[in-house]
Each structure stands twice: as C-alpha cells, then as structure tokens.
Design an enzyme around this catalytic site. Structure first.
Site, mmCIF file in Angstrom:
data_model
loop_
_atom_site.group_PDB
_atom_site.id
_atom_site.type_symbol
_atom_site.label_atom_id
_atom_site.label_comp_id
_atom_site.label_asym_id
_atom_site.label_seq_id
_atom_site.Cartn_x
_atom_site.Cartn_y
_atom_site.Cartn_z
ATOM 1 N N LYS A 57 -41.791 99.065 48.471
ATOM 2 C CA LYS A 57 -42.048 99.207 47.033
ATOM 3 C C LYS A 57 -40.862 99.870 46.354
ATOM 4 O O LYS A 57 -40.398 99.406 45.312
ATOM 5 C CB LYS A 57 -43.324 100.026 46.791
ATOM 6 N N GLN A 101 -50.633 105.854 47.431
ATOM 7 C CA GLN A 101 -50.848 104.911 48.530
ATOM 8 C C GLN A 101 -52.163 105.227 49.266
ATOM 9 O O GLN A 101 -52.440 106.375 49.600
ATOM 10 C CB GLN A 101 -49.657 104.986 49.503
ATOM 11 N N ASP A 124 -51.965 100.358 39.806
ATOM 12 C CA ASP A 124 -52.809 99.747 40.829
ATOM 13 C C ASP A 124 -54.060 99.129 40.207
ATOM 14 O O ASP A 124 -54.731 98.320 40.848
ATOM 15 C CB ASP A 124 -53.275 100.814 41.829
HETATM 16 N N1 GUN Z 1 -52.818 100.351 50.533
HETATM 17 C C1 GUN Z 1 -52.842 99.045 50.879
HETATM 18 N N2 GUN Z 1 -52.702 98.271 49.782
HETATM 19 C C2 GUN Z 1 -52.594 99.105 48.728
HETATM 20 C C3 GUN Z 1 -52.404 98.898 47.329
HETATM 21 O O1 GUN Z 1 -52.338 97.784 46.805
HETATM 22 N N3 GUN Z 1 -52.326 100.018 46.579
HETATM 23 C C4 GUN Z 1 -52.423 101.262 47.114
HETATM 24 N N4 GUN Z 1 -52.346 102.308 46.286
HETATM 25 N N5 GUN Z 1 -52.584 101.493 48.395
HETATM 26 C C5 GUN Z 1 -52.677 100.406 49.204
#
Ligand code: GUN
Length: 293
Positions: A57, A101, A124
């Site tokens: 990311k 996350q 998100d």
């Molecule tokens: N963990 C796995 N996929 C995601 C996601 O799309 N967003 C977040 N915040 N954590 C994750």
C-alpha cells in the site's frame, strides 16, 4: 488470444490503468493547487500477511504521487493508545485517508477503533456512517474490494440492470457492501452464506456470481450457470508440492473456466483492484475535503 484466454478478466491490467489515471489526476491537482493527497496506514503487530499488504500500500501510494504515512505499533499496544493515534490523524490536515490494517490483536476492539476514524477520512469505508450511507444511497466512501469487483463487472458487462447476482458471503468487508452496490445498479441480488440451504442450486441461478467465503475452491464448475460472470474474491494459501504453498480462490478455477462466460483469476483478478480502489478513495476524500471538482 484463445477463446479460453478471452474469458479471463485481467484485474491486474485494469488496476494498473486505474492507478495511472489516478496518478495523472493527482499530478494535475498538485500543479493547480500545490496540495497532494495523504494516506496514513496503521499496522499493529507483526502479522506477516498484513506486513506485505501494508508495504504494498505504501509503495503504490507513493507511485501515485500521494504522501504515505506509515505507523507500525507493537502487538501489545493498548487500545487507548491506538485510538489516540487515530484522533491525531483525524486532526492532521496533511492526512486525507486513514486505514487501520485488520485483523487487530485480540485485546483491541476493532469496531471501536474503526468508528473513531473521521468518516470522511475512512478510505476503507468500514465506518458505520459509511455503511449507512451506502445502504441508503448517499455519497460516502465505499469499501475497496467491493468497489473493485463492481468496476470489473461494469467493464466486462456494462449495464448490470436486471441481472441476477448471487453474492456468496455476508461479511461487512465484502459480502454486504458488494450486495448493496449491485442492488444500487439494479441487479436482483441474492446473498447466500455457509448456512444457506442448496448452495449449488442458488449459485446455478446466477448471471453474476461473487464468491467471498474464504474457502479454497469451494465453488465447483457444476455450480455455475453456463456463460455466467464469476468474480472470485477469495485469496487462500494452500499446500502445494515440495512443501511449497500456492494461492487459490474460492472457486475451483480450472473447472469454472470451462463453464463461465468470464472469470477473474487468483492471483491477478480482484486482488490488484483493492489497492487501486484504496488510492481512488484517498483521492476522492482529498477532493471532497478541499472542494476540488
Ligand atoms: N485486512 C485485509 N484486507 C483489508 C482491508 O481491505 N482493509 C483493512 N483495513 N485491513 C484489511
């Protein structure tokens, strides 16, 4: 390209094109206004898969011309400390998007942390305010993976009106929001899950099948209506030969490829769309904050 190859939906290429348009828009806004979007990513603990996601990311954020802020906190970080960090990021004008996350360590209440995020920085789309906006059709921030699924479907099928979409899975992260997005595009939507009776039969009724159950290769070829479009959200690591592992989706891909009209592969299908949509959401949040177009 062979007839079979033409069935495969290339999410990787679509995501790369999307990131490129985002990068160009970011550059133009920076040139015009002297400001750039900023994305803060918070990782608590050392979960190896999460570390890979967070690294990716940050890398993509910078490649798109945005500012990346990374926070890595120890696994034993108290909940109050994480909430205080989120509050600081809410107040920071250089930060337009905040992503915490998941999964968080067991002693932290994820829902409480997610609902501390300013909904307008919630890239998100997990905040209850954004879930509510999506449900009632108000503009908000939409979860990245569902958004990526629907962008691929629009690219392949165009207008989705009247199509019967079956969503397998009812999570807040994928199943429920993808169902809402498909409903907003006038699909007839069925949400099925592990307790549903006659799953194969329900799936066979689908013009569009979105699989988000997290069970390796659960959906067999004979669960799919000939010609249907299959979107496989699953990313499951399974044992392979010589002690190695490989990634498979929720769909038995080789069987499904024979029957489906179009299908996303794993990897290289929905996966790359998630980060591209995260960047898109960050750009959206940035533009709304500053009142840019
Ligand atoms: N963990 C796995 N996929 C995601 C996601 O799309 N967003 C977040 N915040 N954590 C994750």
């Amino acid at each position: 390209m062979s007839a079979v190859e033409r069935k495969i939906i290339d999410g990787k290429a679509f995501a790369a094109r999307l990131v490129e348009t985002i990068r160009q828009e970011v550059a133009a806004l920076k040139a015009a206004h002297g400001k750039q979007p900023g994305l803060a990513v918070v990782l608590v603990g050392e979960d190896p898969a999460s570390q890979v996601y967070v690294r990716n990311k940050a890398k993509q954020t910078v490649l798109a011309g945005m500012e990346s802020f990374e926070f890595r906190l120890p696994a034993q970080t108290p909940e109050a400390e994480l909430i205080a960090l989120v509050a600081r990021l809410n107040a920071d004008d250089a930060v337009h998007g905040i992503l915490v996350q998941l999964p968080l360590p067991g002693h932290i209440d994820s829902a409480k942390v997610l609902d501390t995020i300013n909904p307008d920085k919630d890239v998100d789309g997990f905040h209850v305010i954004n879930a509510g906006r999506l449900a009632v059709g108000l503009p908000g921030l939409v979860p990245c993976t569902p958004l990526g699924c629907v962008m691929l479907l629009n690219d392949v099928l165009g207008d989705l009106s009247g199509q019967h979409a079956v969503v397998l899975g009812r999570s807040n992260i994928v199943g429920k929001p993808v169902a809402q997005l498909l409903l907003a595009q006038n699909c007839t939507v069925t949400i099925a899950h592990s307790r549903s009776k006659n799953l194969p039969e329900i799936c066979r009724g689908a013009d569009i099948l979105v699989a988000a159950v997290g069970r390796p290769e659960m959906i067999k070829g004979d669960w799919i209506k000939p010609g249907a479009t299959v979107i496989d959200v699953g990313i499951n690591r399974v044992p392979a030969s010589e002690g190695k592992t490989r990634l498979v989706g929720d769909v038995a891909y080789a069987e499904a490829l024979d029957v489906a009209g179009r299908i996303t592969p794993v990897p290289g299908g929905v996966g790359p769309m998630t980060i591209a949509c995260l960047l898109r959401n960050t750009l959206t949040a940035f533009k709304r904050t500053h009142g840019f177009g």
